[in-house]
Design a protein around this motif. Structure first.
Motif, short mmCIF file in Angstrom:
data_model
loop_
_atom_site.label_atom_id
_atom_site.label_comp_id
_atom_site.label_asym_id
_atom_site.label_seq_id
_atom_site.Cartn_x
_atom_site.Cartn_y
_atom_site.Cartn_z
N SER A 22 88.76 9.48 70.81
CA SER A 22 88.02 10.77 70.38
C SER A 22 88.19 11.08 69.17
O SER A 22 87.23 11.87 68.59
CB SER A 22 88.30 11.82 71.64
OG SER A 22 89.59 12.32 71.21
N ILE A 23 89.18 10.96 68.61
CA ILE A 23 89.54 11.28 66.96
C ILE A 23 88.58 10.36 66.10
O ILE A 23 88.08 11.06 65.13
CB ILE A 23 90.88 11.40 66.77
CG1 ILE A 23 91.79 12.23 67.44
CG2 ILE A 23 91.20 11.44 65.03
CD1 ILE A 23 93.35 12.21 67.14
N ARG A 24 88.42 9.44 66.63
CA ARG A 24 87.48 8.47 65.90
C ARG A 24 86.19 8.65 65.81
O ARG A 24 85.44 8.71 64.70
CB ARG A 24 87.60 7.02 66.22
CG ARG A 24 88.82 6.18 66.17
CD ARG A 24 88.72 4.93 66.84
NE ARG A 24 89.90 4.12 66.70
CZ ARG A 24 90.37 3.24 67.39
NH1 ARG A 24 89.61 2.61 67.91
NH2 ARG A 24 91.61 2.65 67.11
N ARG A 25 85.50 9.41 66.73
CA ARG A 25 84.14 9.93 66.71
C ARG A 25 83.70 10.52 65.45
O ARG A 25 82.73 10.31 64.85
CB ARG A 25 83.62 10.66 68.08
CG ARG A 25 83.59 9.57 69.18
CD ARG A 25 83.36 10.43 70.33
NE ARG A 25 83.88 10.09 71.64
CZ ARG A 25 84.48 10.44 72.61
NH1 ARG A 25 84.65 11.83 72.32
NH2 ARG A 25 84.97 9.78 73.62
N PRO A 26 84.31 11.66 65.12
CA PRO A 26 83.98 12.56 63.99
C PRO A 26 84.42 11.92 62.62
O PRO A 26 83.82 12.31 61.77
CB PRO A 26 84.51 13.92 64.50
CG PRO A 26 85.83 13.64 65.15
CD PRO A 26 85.39 12.47 66.08
N THR A 27 85.27 10.90 62.59
CA THR A 27 85.98 10.37 61.40
C THR A 27 85.45 9.06 60.99
O THR A 27 85.57 8.92 59.74
CB THR A 27 87.25 10.57 61.31
OG1 THR A 27 87.72 9.47 62.68
CG2 THR A 27 88.01 11.64 61.81
N ASN A 28 84.65 8.40 62.02
CA ASN A 28 84.01 6.98 61.40
C ASN A 28 82.55 7.10 61.40
O ASN A 28 81.83 7.87 62.42
CB ASN A 28 84.30 5.97 62.51
CG ASN A 28 85.79 5.71 62.56
OD1 ASN A 28 86.52 5.83 61.37
ND2 ASN A 28 86.23 4.66 63.27
N PRO A 29 82.01 6.61 60.36
CA PRO A 29 80.62 6.59 60.28
C PRO A 29 79.86 5.34 61.20
O PRO A 29 80.80 4.53 61.48
CB PRO A 29 80.24 6.38 58.80
CG PRO A 29 81.54 5.69 58.48
CD PRO A 29 82.53 6.16 59.15
N GLY A 30 78.84 5.32 61.33
CA GLY A 30 78.40 4.17 62.13
C GLY A 30 77.73 4.26 63.53
O GLY A 30 78.06 5.24 64.21
N PRO A 31 77.26 3.27 64.28
CA PRO A 31 76.75 3.61 65.57
C PRO A 31 77.78 3.44 66.47
O PRO A 31 77.61 4.17 67.47
CB PRO A 31 75.92 2.26 65.53
CG PRO A 31 76.32 1.10 64.75
CD PRO A 31 76.86 1.94 63.60
N ASP A 32 78.91 2.95 66.32
CA ASP A 32 79.81 2.80 67.48
C ASP A 32 81.34 3.23 66.84
O ASP A 32 82.16 2.20 66.72
CB ASP A 32 79.80 1.24 68.35
CG ASP A 32 80.49 1.60 69.58
OD1 ASP A 32 81.11 2.73 69.99
OD2 ASP A 32 80.54 0.79 70.26
N PRO A 33 81.52 4.46 66.60
CA PRO A 33 82.78 4.72 65.67
C PRO A 33 84.07 4.47 66.60
O PRO A 33 85.18 4.27 65.92
CB PRO A 33 82.70 6.22 65.51
CG PRO A 33 81.67 6.89 66.41
CD PRO A 33 80.89 5.55 66.94
N GLN A 34 83.99 4.18 67.98
CA GLN A 34 85.20 3.88 68.55
C GLN A 34 85.73 2.79 68.58
O GLN A 34 86.91 2.57 69.12
CB GLN A 34 85.01 4.71 70.15
CG GLN A 34 84.66 5.92 70.27
CD GLN A 34 84.33 6.29 71.66
OE1 GLN A 34 85.17 5.98 72.65
NE2 GLN A 34 83.32 7.08 71.89
N THR A 35 84.76 1.89 68.39
CA THR A 35 85.34 0.37 68.48
C THR A 35 86.10 0.06 67.02
O THR A 35 86.77 -1.26 67.29
CB THR A 35 84.13 -0.52 68.68
OG1 THR A 35 83.19 -0.17 67.17
CG2 THR A 35 83.42 -0.07 69.84
N HIS A 36 86.31 0.70 66.18
CA HIS A 36 87.03 0.29 64.84
C HIS A 36 88.15 1.35 64.46
O HIS A 36 87.64 2.66 64.62
CB HIS A 36 86.27 -0.10 63.82
CG HIS A 36 85.29 0.46 63.17
ND1 HIS A 36 84.21 0.96 63.88
CD2 HIS A 36 85.24 1.38 62.13
CE1 HIS A 36 83.35 1.82 63.29
NE2 HIS A 36 84.14 2.02 62.24
#
Length: 60
Positions: A22-36
């Protein structure tokens, strides 16, 4: 020697991983931020691991 059977992740670890994702969602760009991993996880992998272990310990 018997092969080790891997059990599913404990509920506490699953919950901790869910929080990290859930922290990755706002901090990662791209279509599926939770996967990396997020940038802060790549720069500070020990901190990310510590957060997961603390979350598991606090629920156990």
């Amino acid at each position: 020697m018997r092969a080790r059977s891997w059990s599913p992740l404990p509920a506490a670890l699953r919950a901790a991983l869910g929080r990290i994702r859930s922290i990755r969602r706002p901090t990662n760009p791209g279509p599926d931020p939770q996967t990396h991993p997020a940038e802060w996880e790549r720069r500070r992998p020990l901190r990310a691991l510590r957060l997961l272990l603390e979350a598991v310990a606090s629920q156990g």
